[in-house]
Scaffold this motif. Structure first.
Motif, PDB file in Angstrom:
ATOM      1  N   HIS A 144       0.854  -1.196   0.000  1.00  9.87           N
ATOM      2  CA  HIS A 144       0.000   0.000   0.000  1.00  9.87           C
ATOM      3  C   HIS A 144       0.889   1.246   0.000  1.00  9.87           C
ATOM      4  O   HIS A 144       2.087   1.157   0.265  1.00  9.87           O
ATOM      5  CB  HIS A 144      -0.890   0.028   1.250  1.00  9.87           C
ATOM      6  N   ASP A 161       0.797   5.143   1.936  1.00 11.92           N
ATOM      7  CA  ASP A 161       0.098   5.798   3.044  1.00 11.92           C
ATOM      8  C   ASP A 161      -0.665   7.009   2.506  1.00 11.92           C
ATOM      9  O   ASP A 161      -0.188   7.706   1.617  1.00 11.92           O
ATOM     10  CB  ASP A 161       1.098   6.245   4.122  1.00 11.92           C
ATOM     11  N   HIS A 167       4.813   0.176  -0.138  1.00  7.54           N
ATOM     12  CA  HIS A 167       5.538  -0.616   0.857  1.00  7.54           C
ATOM     13  C   HIS A 167       4.646  -1.684   1.464  1.00  7.54           C
ATOM     14  O   HIS A 167       3.425  -1.647   1.309  1.00  7.54           O
ATOM     15  CB  HIS A 167       6.116   0.302   1.940  1.00  7.54           C
TER      16      HIS A 167
END
Ligand code: OGA
Ligand code: NI
Length: 271
Positions: A157, A159, A213
């Protein structure tokens, strides 16, 4: 600009402040399930705050498995102490001390990241909400997993935040994606891992990259991490900064309120 992630050392946060943050967090997760459930996220709550477990269906053949605790740590008007553990007793002090130090580092980061875009020092911080910028702490607790090949702590994903400032424990697990490969983020004692989040990618019109990440789990050891997501106030509209767009560099992103961005991302609606 290339990776969307970096580590900082010599940030001035004393070693004992980080160690205490880690110690009280670990002690909370080692409490009985009953005691942790006292802080459970209420089922009808609109806010993300509270203790919970994420057991996700398979994504790319791997199940996600993590326990977490979310609560805001700044500004004071946003804090709900109901979600701050009372056990261990020093939990609050340790978290307040860390937050105070972290705010200083965040301010310096925003000023350098502004200069890096050719803006005035104070521009990025202003654009993410200034003093209304919210600091949301998450503690991730990844228990040892007998089949690490079948699980991930957190699936791939980016952030949603402006930036995320993360302290890990010594168990390697964070990975970042670039050029078709997953790279391990090396553990550096006392360093902070800084992620560029979606809002900074948008504001910079793509100059800063929001990093893809994920977190792996370990067969023998418990991994933990303490990301703090620096989030704009919900009603603040975020779009590419006008100083960074011109005829050669048209805006690559729409301007929208942070709450609408979050809603679309969580519901997988195109932005
Ligand atoms: C997250 C995350 C990574 C880690 O919680 O958003 O990316 O190292 N965690 O635990
Ligand atoms: Ni993340």
């Amino acid at each position: 600009m290339e990776w969307g992630i970096f580590q900082i050392v010599n940030h001035g946060i004393p070693f004992h402040v980080i160690t205490s943050l880690q110690k009280v967090g670990r002690e909370f997760f080692e409490l009985s399930q009953e005691e942790k459930e006292l802080y459970a996220k209420p089922p009808d709550s609109k806010s993300i705050e509270g203790y919970g477990t994420k057991l996700q269906k398979e994504v790319e053949g791997k199940k996600a498995w993590v326990d977490h605790l979310f609560h805001k740590v700044w500004p004071p008007s946003a804090i709900n102490y109901h979600f701050w553990p009372k056990n261990p007793p020093s939990y609050r002090d340790a978290n307040e001390e860390y937050t105070k130090c972290l705010r200083g580092v965040a301010d310096r980061l925003f000023s350098r990241l502004s200069l890096g875009l050719g803006l005035d020092e104070d521009e990025l911080k202003k654009s993410v909400g200034g003093d209304e910028l919210t600091y949301l702490l998450k503690i991730n607790y990844y228990p040892p997993c007998p089949r690490p090949d079948l699980a991930l702590g957190v699936v791939a994903h980016t952030d949603m935040s402006s930036i995320t400032m993360l302290v890990p424990n010594e168990v390697q697990g964070l990975q970042v994606f670039r050029d078709d490969h997953w790279f391990d983020v090396k553990y550096i004692p006392n360093a902070l891992v800084i992620h560029i989040g979606d809002q900074l990618e948008i504001l910079s019109n793509g100059k800063y990259r929001s990093v893809l990440h994920r977190a792996t789990v370990n067969k023998e050891m418990t991994r933990m991490s303490w990301p703090v997501f620096l989030e704009p106030p919900p009603e603040l509209a975020i779009g590419p900064l006008s100083k960074l767009i011109n005829e050669e560099n048209p805006p690559k992103y729409k301007e929208k309120k942070y709450c609408d961005y979050v809603y679309c991302k969580l519901n997988k609606i195109p932005q």
